[in-house]
Design a protein around this motif. Structure first.
Motif, short mmCIF file in Angstrom:
data_model
loop_
_atom_site.label_atom_id
_atom_site.label_comp_id
_atom_site.label_asym_id
_atom_site.label_seq_id
_atom_site.Cartn_x
_atom_site.Cartn_y
_atom_site.Cartn_z
N ASN A 6 -10.39 23.51 -32.93
CA ASN A 6 -9.98 24.87 -33.27
C ASN A 6 -11.14 25.86 -33.21
O ASN A 6 -10.97 27.06 -33.43
CB ASN A 6 -9.31 24.93 -34.64
CG ASN A 6 -10.17 24.33 -35.74
OD1 ASN A 6 -11.25 23.79 -35.49
ND2 ASN A 6 -9.69 24.41 -36.97
N HIS A 87 -5.89 25.32 -25.72
CA HIS A 87 -5.13 26.54 -26.03
C HIS A 87 -5.13 26.87 -27.53
O HIS A 87 -4.78 27.98 -27.91
CB HIS A 87 -3.68 26.38 -25.56
CG HIS A 87 -3.56 26.10 -24.09
ND1 HIS A 87 -3.90 27.02 -23.13
CD2 HIS A 87 -3.17 24.98 -23.43
CE1 HIS A 87 -3.71 26.49 -21.93
NE2 HIS A 87 -3.27 25.25 -22.08
N GLN A 88 -5.52 25.91 -28.37
CA GLN A 88 -5.44 26.10 -29.81
C GLN A 88 -6.74 26.69 -30.40
O GLN A 88 -6.82 26.89 -31.61
CB GLN A 88 -5.12 24.76 -30.50
CG GLN A 88 -6.25 23.74 -30.48
CD GLN A 88 -6.62 23.24 -29.10
OE1 GLN A 88 -5.77 23.16 -28.22
NE2 GLN A 88 -7.88 22.96 -28.88
N GLU A 90 -9.46 28.97 -31.91
CA GLU A 90 -9.42 30.24 -32.65
C GLU A 90 -10.73 31.01 -32.54
O GLU A 90 -10.74 32.24 -32.53
CB GLU A 90 -9.13 29.97 -34.13
CG GLU A 90 -7.83 29.26 -34.41
CD GLU A 90 -7.71 28.91 -35.89
OE1 GLU A 90 -7.83 29.83 -36.72
OE2 GLU A 90 -7.52 27.72 -36.20
N ARG A 106 -10.42 34.42 -22.47
CA ARG A 106 -9.29 34.02 -23.33
C ARG A 106 -9.23 34.95 -24.54
O ARG A 106 -9.93 34.75 -25.54
CB ARG A 106 -9.47 32.58 -23.80
CG ARG A 106 -9.04 31.54 -22.78
CD ARG A 106 -10.13 31.13 -21.86
NE ARG A 106 -9.62 30.19 -20.84
CZ ARG A 106 -10.32 29.85 -19.77
NH1 ARG A 106 -11.52 30.33 -19.57
NH2 ARG A 106 -9.80 29.02 -18.89
N PRO A 107 -8.41 35.99 -24.50
CA PRO A 107 -8.39 36.97 -25.59
C PRO A 107 -7.91 36.41 -26.92
O PRO A 107 -8.12 37.03 -27.97
CB PRO A 107 -7.44 38.07 -25.08
CG PRO A 107 -6.64 37.41 -23.99
CD PRO A 107 -7.51 36.38 -23.40
N HIS A 108 -7.27 35.24 -26.92
CA HIS A 108 -6.83 34.66 -28.20
C HIS A 108 -7.99 34.05 -28.97
O HIS A 108 -7.84 33.71 -30.15
CB HIS A 108 -5.77 33.58 -27.95
CG HIS A 108 -6.27 32.38 -27.22
ND1 HIS A 108 -6.48 32.37 -25.86
CD2 HIS A 108 -6.63 31.15 -27.66
CE1 HIS A 108 -6.93 31.18 -25.49
NE2 HIS A 108 -7.02 30.42 -26.56
N ILE A 109 -9.16 33.91 -28.34
CA ILE A 109 -10.33 33.34 -29.02
C ILE A 109 -11.16 34.46 -29.61
O ILE A 109 -11.59 35.38 -28.91
CB ILE A 109 -11.20 32.52 -28.05
CG1 ILE A 109 -10.40 31.36 -27.44
CG2 ILE A 109 -12.44 31.98 -28.75
CD1 ILE A 109 -11.17 30.55 -26.39
N THR A 110 -11.38 34.44 -30.92
CA THR A 110 -12.29 35.39 -31.56
C THR A 110 -13.71 35.02 -31.16
O THR A 110 -14.18 33.91 -31.42
CB THR A 110 -12.15 35.35 -33.09
OG1 THR A 110 -10.81 35.72 -33.43
CG2 THR A 110 -13.13 36.30 -33.76
#
Length: 384
Positions: A6, A87-88, A90, A106-110
């Motif tokens: 994660n 994909h998971q 963070e 990957r915009p979902h990754i901070t």
């Protein structure tokens, strides 16, 4: 292979290794593992078999390629392939643009960019014939990472000022200094001179090892005073300096050691008359900045310090109170400061005592990690 992590920590550096940066990476990844139980570390091939902190998974890029830019591009593509399956994720913490570009896709990754150095500034020192057009392309990649990432961590105010000049939002830059643990007292290793000063770390041009060798010429009236150089590199990287020492007729004053483990290095540092950080007055140290781990390790070992008088050094140490500072790039002035410490033991004791008090108050890894921990605790609130 999908890891189910994660969080990811990515560095275009060998890890674990004998380099000083490995200490910082160890501390950051340990903290990440405490916040994100499934943290993935990706790096270049390790140099040592030191185990990682519990909870960390490790993938190494093992491609052998002598050309720096080809290796960097191949590493970046390799990391991109890994991220395609994760994909998971963070949080993505990266230390260089080669790691940053695939993470920022990957915009979902901070995203957290830990800026310790910038290749557009460092590479011309390492590779003098690198083309200006290549440097300009690298700057474009740097700007993409600096402006697209959501948080930036850097180890000094000097670096922060440089990033602000590049139009990075000051609000997203967090200064988190380097630090050191306080080692237990250790016995003096067999075979070391009775009286010696020590340089330890890497041998890049900006470190000023050539200046230190030239300074030894001015100390030849002190034949009992030796210089121990503890290189984090393999012996082959020392050859130009060994040849320089022979040319200067100071080779009999110098003892070389290579890729020491942490306790072995602390043994050498603790029993030295002083340590030397002869950083040069170059864009890498002045414009970009740094936060020399060798200074923090010396403070923790209660060993007096002679260092170049640069803004990045004055951020850590007060001149004539916690260290002797010399004019950078001046062998005679460096030798003068070393001579002062050799001749006045009381001065050595005062400097080391004051520097040790400062590290206890401000720069232990417990202090540093508490700052970094607070950033991670609020990571999803702080993003811009």
């Amino acid at each position: 292979m999908k890891t189910g992590s994660n969080a990811i920590f990515a560095t275009f550096d060998p890890y674990p290794s004998y380099k000083g940066s490995a200490i910082h990476i160890e501390k950051v990844t340990e903290l990440m593992a405490s916040k994100f139980p499934k943290t993935l570390v990706v790096s270049l091939k390790k140099h040592t078999d030191k185990p990682l902190a519990p909870g960390l998974q490790h993938l190494e890029f093992e491609m052998e390629e002598s050309n720096y830019l080809k290796r960097a591009q191949a590493y970046s593509a390799w990391l991109d392939d890994i991220l395609e399956k994760e994909h998971q994720l963070e949080v993505g913490h990266f230390r260089d643009v080669w790691s940053g570009i695939p993470i920022l896709k990957r915009p979902h990754i901070t995203s957290i960019f830990e800026v310790n150095g910038l290749p557009s500034i460092e590479l011309p020192s390492r590779y003098p014939y690198i083309g200006e057009s290549t440097i300009e392309k690298i700057k474009v990649l740097e700007d993409e990472c600096l402006h697209k990432c959501q948080l930036i961590i850097c180890p000094s105010e000097t670096i922060k000022k440089h990033l602000i000049k590049r139009k990075v939002l000051a609000e997203k830059i967090h200064v988190v200094s380097n630090g050191a643990d306080i080692p237990a007292p250790l016995n003096k290793p067999v075979g070391l001179p009775d009286e010696y000063l020590v340089y330890f770390g890497a041998l890049q041009p900006w470190q000023g090892v050539d200046v230190l060798l030239k300074a030894m010429q001015y100390l030849q009236d002190k034949p009992e005073l030796k210089l121990v150089i503890c290189s984090s590199h393999k012996p082959k990287f020392a050859r130009p300096f060994i040849k320089l020492a022979e040319k200067l007729s100071v080779n009999d004053q110098i003892l070389w050691k290579y890729q020491l483990h942490k306790d072995e290095l602390h043994e050498v540092i603790q029993h030295a008359m002083c340590t030397v950080a002869p950083l040069t007055e170059c864009s890498r140290n002045l414009e970009q900045g740094c936060s020399p781990l060798k200074i923090f390790e010396s403070m923790a070992c209660k060993t007096p310090i002679v260092a170049s008088d640069l803004p990045v050094v004055r951020e850590i140490l007060a001149a004539d109170k916690e260290a002797k500072l010399c004019r950078p790039g001046r062998p005679a002035d460096l030798a003068r400061c070393i001579r002062l410490l050799a001749d006045y033991p009381d001065l050595r004791n005062e400097l080391s005592k004051n520097a040790f008090a400062k590290i206890i108050s401000n720069y232990t890894w417990d202090h540093i990690n508490s700052t970094l921990s607070a950033i991670y605790d609020n990571i999803f609130k702080l993003v811009f």
